[in-house]
Design a protein around this motif. Structure first.
Motif, mmCIF file in Angstrom:
data_model
loop_
_atom_site.group_PDB
_atom_site.id
_atom_site.type_symbol
_atom_site.label_atom_id
_atom_site.label_comp_id
_atom_site.label_asym_id
_atom_site.label_seq_id
_atom_site.Cartn_x
_atom_site.Cartn_y
_atom_site.Cartn_z
ATOM 1 N N CYS A 162 0.828 -1.197 0.000
ATOM 2 C CA CYS A 162 0.000 0.000 0.000
ATOM 3 C C CYS A 162 0.863 1.247 0.000
ATOM 4 O O CYS A 162 2.038 1.224 0.367
ATOM 5 N N THR A 163 0.242 2.332 -0.457
ATOM 6 C CA THR A 163 0.811 3.666 -0.340
ATOM 7 C C THR A 163 -0.224 4.505 0.398
ATOM 8 O O THR A 163 -1.240 3.977 0.860
ATOM 9 N N ALA A 164 -0.005 5.802 0.464
ATOM 10 C CA ALA A 164 -0.952 6.677 1.164
ATOM 11 C C ALA A 164 -2.302 6.743 0.459
ATOM 12 O O ALA A 164 -3.314 7.080 1.072
ATOM 13 N N ASP A 165 -2.344 6.396 -0.857
ATOM 14 C CA ASP A 165 -3.615 6.506 -1.583
ATOM 15 C C ASP A 165 -3.921 5.292 -2.469
ATOM 16 O O ASP A 165 -4.723 5.380 -3.398
ATOM 17 N N SER A 166 -3.277 4.144 -2.198
ATOM 18 C CA SER A 166 -3.565 2.950 -3.002
ATOM 19 C C SER A 166 -3.262 1.691 -2.193
ATOM 20 O O SER A 166 -2.538 1.731 -1.204
ATOM 21 N N ALA A 167 -3.833 0.588 -2.659
ATOM 22 C CA ALA A 167 -3.583 -0.701 -2.011
ATOM 23 C C ALA A 167 -3.670 -1.808 -3.039
ATOM 24 O O ALA A 167 -4.551 -1.803 -3.907
ATOM 25 N N SER A 168 -2.745 -2.752 -2.951
ATOM 26 C CA SER A 168 -2.779 -3.960 -3.778
ATOM 27 C C SER A 168 -3.332 -5.095 -2.930
ATOM 28 O O SER A 168 -2.818 -5.368 -1.843
ATOM 29 N N LEU A 169 -4.371 -5.767 -3.441
ATOM 30 C CA LEU A 169 -5.082 -6.781 -2.666
ATOM 31 C C LEU A 169 -5.114 -8.115 -3.388
ATOM 32 O O LEU A 169 -5.138 -8.174 -4.624
ATOM 33 N N VAL A 170 -5.130 -9.192 -2.598
ATOM 34 C CA VAL A 170 -5.363 -10.545 -3.107
ATOM 35 C C VAL A 170 -6.740 -10.963 -2.600
ATOM 36 O O VAL A 170 -7.040 -10.844 -1.414
ATOM 37 N N VAL A 171 -7.590 -11.454 -3.530
ATOM 38 C CA VAL A 171 -8.956 -11.828 -3.176
ATOM 39 C C VAL A 171 -9.264 -13.232 -3.678
ATOM 40 O O VAL A 171 -9.117 -13.511 -4.868
ATOM 41 N N HIS A 172 -9.686 -14.094 -2.766
ATOM 42 C CA HIS A 172 -10.227 -15.416 -3.113
ATOM 43 C C HIS A 172 -11.683 -15.389 -2.679
ATOM 44 O O HIS A 172 -11.972 -15.201 -1.488
ATOM 45 N N CYS A 173 -12.596 -15.553 -3.630
ATOM 46 C CA CYS A 173 -14.005 -15.324 -3.321
ATOM 47 C C CYS A 173 -14.901 -16.352 -4.001
ATOM 48 O O CYS A 173 -14.493 -17.094 -4.892
ATOM 49 N N SER A 174 -16.152 -16.350 -3.574
ATOM 50 C CA SER A 174 -17.148 -17.243 -4.144
ATOM 51 C C SER A 174 -17.702 -16.654 -5.436
ATOM 52 O O SER A 174 -17.423 -15.503 -5.794
ATOM 53 N N LYS A 175 -18.521 -17.437 -6.113
ATOM 54 C CA LYS A 175 -19.207 -16.950 -7.309
ATOM 55 C C LYS A 175 -20.060 -15.739 -6.940
ATOM 56 O O LYS A 175 -20.490 -15.563 -5.801
ATOM 57 N N GLY A 176 -20.286 -14.877 -7.927
ATOM 58 C CA GLY A 176 -21.162 -13.737 -7.724
ATOM 59 C C GLY A 176 -20.542 -12.556 -7.033
ATOM 60 O O GLY A 176 -21.211 -11.552 -6.792
ATOM 61 N N THR A 177 -19.234 -12.631 -6.708
ATOM 62 C CA THR A 177 -18.566 -11.523 -6.036
ATOM 63 C C THR A 177 -18.076 -10.510 -7.067
ATOM 64 O O THR A 177 -17.458 -10.882 -8.065
ATOM 65 N N TYR A 178 -18.348 -9.248 -6.815
ATOM 66 C CA TYR A 178 -17.852 -8.178 -7.684
ATOM 67 C C TYR A 178 -16.704 -7.460 -6.973
ATOM 68 O O TYR A 178 -16.892 -6.868 -5.906
ATOM 69 N N ILE A 179 -15.534 -7.507 -7.581
ATOM 70 C CA ILE A 179 -14.368 -6.883 -6.968
ATOM 71 C C ILE A 179 -14.527 -5.369 -6.949
ATOM 72 O O ILE A 179 -14.108 -4.699 -5.996
ATOM 73 N N ARG A 180 -15.151 -4.811 -7.980
ATOM 74 C CA ARG A 180 -15.382 -3.362 -7.993
ATOM 75 C C ARG A 180 -16.234 -2.933 -6.800
ATOM 76 O O ARG A 180 -15.953 -1.929 -6.143
ATOM 77 N N SER A 181 -17.277 -3.704 -6.513
ATOM 78 C CA SER A 181 -18.130 -3.385 -5.361
ATOM 79 C C SER A 181 -17.363 -3.536 -4.057
ATOM 80 O O SER A 181 -17.518 -2.737 -3.127
ATOM 81 N N LEU A 182 -16.518 -4.565 -3.988
ATOM 82 C CA LEU A 182 -15.711 -4.785 -2.791
ATOM 83 C C LEU A 182 -14.798 -3.589 -2.531
ATOM 84 O O LEU A 182 -14.694 -3.096 -1.393
ATOM 85 N N VAL A 183 -14.141 -3.102 -3.574
ATOM 86 C CA VAL A 183 -13.230 -1.965 -3.437
ATOM 87 C C VAL A 183 -14.005 -0.689 -3.104
ATOM 88 O O VAL A 183 -13.587 0.109 -2.251
ATOM 89 N N GLU A 184 -15.147 -0.494 -3.762
ATOM 90 C CA GLU A 184 -15.957 0.693 -3.460
ATOM 91 C C GLU A 184 -16.431 0.688 -2.011
ATOM 92 O O GLU A 184 -16.396 1.718 -1.329
ATOM 93 N N ASP A 185 -16.852 -0.484 -1.539
ATOM 94 C CA ASP A 185 -17.310 -0.590 -0.152
ATOM 95 C C ASP A 185 -16.162 -0.358 0.829
ATOM 96 O O ASP A 185 -16.358 0.225 1.899
#
Length: 302
Positions: A162-185
């Motif tokens: 991460c930096t002061a205004d960004s983050a790199s993430l690893v996501v393992h998720c079930s079907k139907g997951t939206y990464i955009r929604s996850l990041v927005e939330d």
């Protein structure tokens, strides 16, 4: 693309979809190169996303639904301080916080709220449909439709950097997951806004350790002819390895293929069915066993 003769072809291609290309265009290009009569993909990736897009040729389309339901694994980068109308780099940006000054500790604390079973509202810019219309088409018309929250499972959510205004993430998720929604939330919880600047799907279960192939690889191999391309395909049953195998005699397989039932004292559930031939076991499809009665669930036509 030039006109060509298409052929019957069965198998699964793990395509590494490039950034900037729609899943459907990537599918059509791969189908053309393989000269396959029938093809389908197993869950869209946004044009601005890259990574694993399983493509099913021929009879493999009959098992594609099981890949739609499979777990997915992503690498993503979130940009903080702004929101985006599309949830990613393509949309119109709105400044929320000019200087987020986030720390790893702050981000980690927020991430904890998104691990396990969570409720998620799908984004407007998605392929979900309302009265037959994809939501993204309605969104482009400036319409906002109420979307009910859905339960999804976040098996892993790890902060890589991460930096002061960004983050790199690893996501393992079930079907139907939206990464955009996850990041927005995540941006909402942090109070600074967020959108996705990079998204890459690294695997779709059960293909965690299988290689992917770029369109450039396919174009190069296409110059050598169909056999060079066909060796990249996975057998159909590779998509179903989470179901136990059941070997049938030729006579038993014939009964199943004729729509009859077999009595077997086995645990209820779905089984990969194999038919004994003179030389090998042939995968013929899926069977379902209930009350010690085995019947066909989804059979292949070779």
């Amino acid at each position: 693309m030039a006109k060509r003769n298409f052929r019957k072809l069965d198998g699964i291609l793990l395509l590494d979809k490039p950034f900037g290309l729609s899943s459907n265009k990537a599918l059509q290009e791969a189908r053309f190169l393989f000269a396959a009569e029938k093809a389908g993909h197993t869950g869209s990736l946004d044009p601005l996303a890259s990574g694993m897009l399983p493509i099913c040729f021929g009879e493999a389309t009959k098992v594609s639904g099981f890949l739609l339901d499979a777990d997915k694994h992503y690498l993503t980068t979130a940009r903080f301080g702004y929101t985006s109308s599309t949830g990613d780099d393509e949309g119109e940006k709105r400044l929320i916080h000019a200087d987020p000054q986030l720390t790893a500790e702050t981000i980690e604390a927020a991430l904890a709220q998104f691990r396990g079973e969570i409720q998620q509202v799908p984004p407007m810019y998605s392929a979900l449909k309302k009265d037959g219309q994809p939501l993204y088409k309605l969104a482009r018309q400036g319409l906002e439709i109420e979307r009910p929250a859905r339960t999804v499972q976040i098996h892993e959510l790890t902060l890589q950097a991460c930096t002061a205004d960004s983050a790199s993430l690893v996501v393992h998720c079930s079907k139907g997951t939206y990464i955009r929604s996850l990041v927005e939330d995540l941006g909402k919880v942090l109070g600074v806004g967020a959108y996705v600047t990079m998204l890459r799907r690294t695997w779709v279960a059960p293909f965690m350790a299988e290689p992917m192939y770029r369109l450039a690889d396919l174009h190069n191999l296409a110059q050598q002819g169909s056999p060079a391309l066909d060796q990249l395909l996975l057998p159909l049953d590779h998509a179903l390895t989470h179901f136990p195998a059941l070997n049938l005699t030729a006579a038993q397989a014939q009964l199943i293929q004729q729509g009859q039932k077999l009595r077997l004292e086995l645990k209820a559930g779905l089984y990969r069915l194999y038919k004994q031939t003179a030389t090998h076991l042939l995968f013929i499809g899926l069977g379902e066993l209930n009350d010690q009665q085995l019947k066909a669930k989804r059979l292949l036509a070779y």
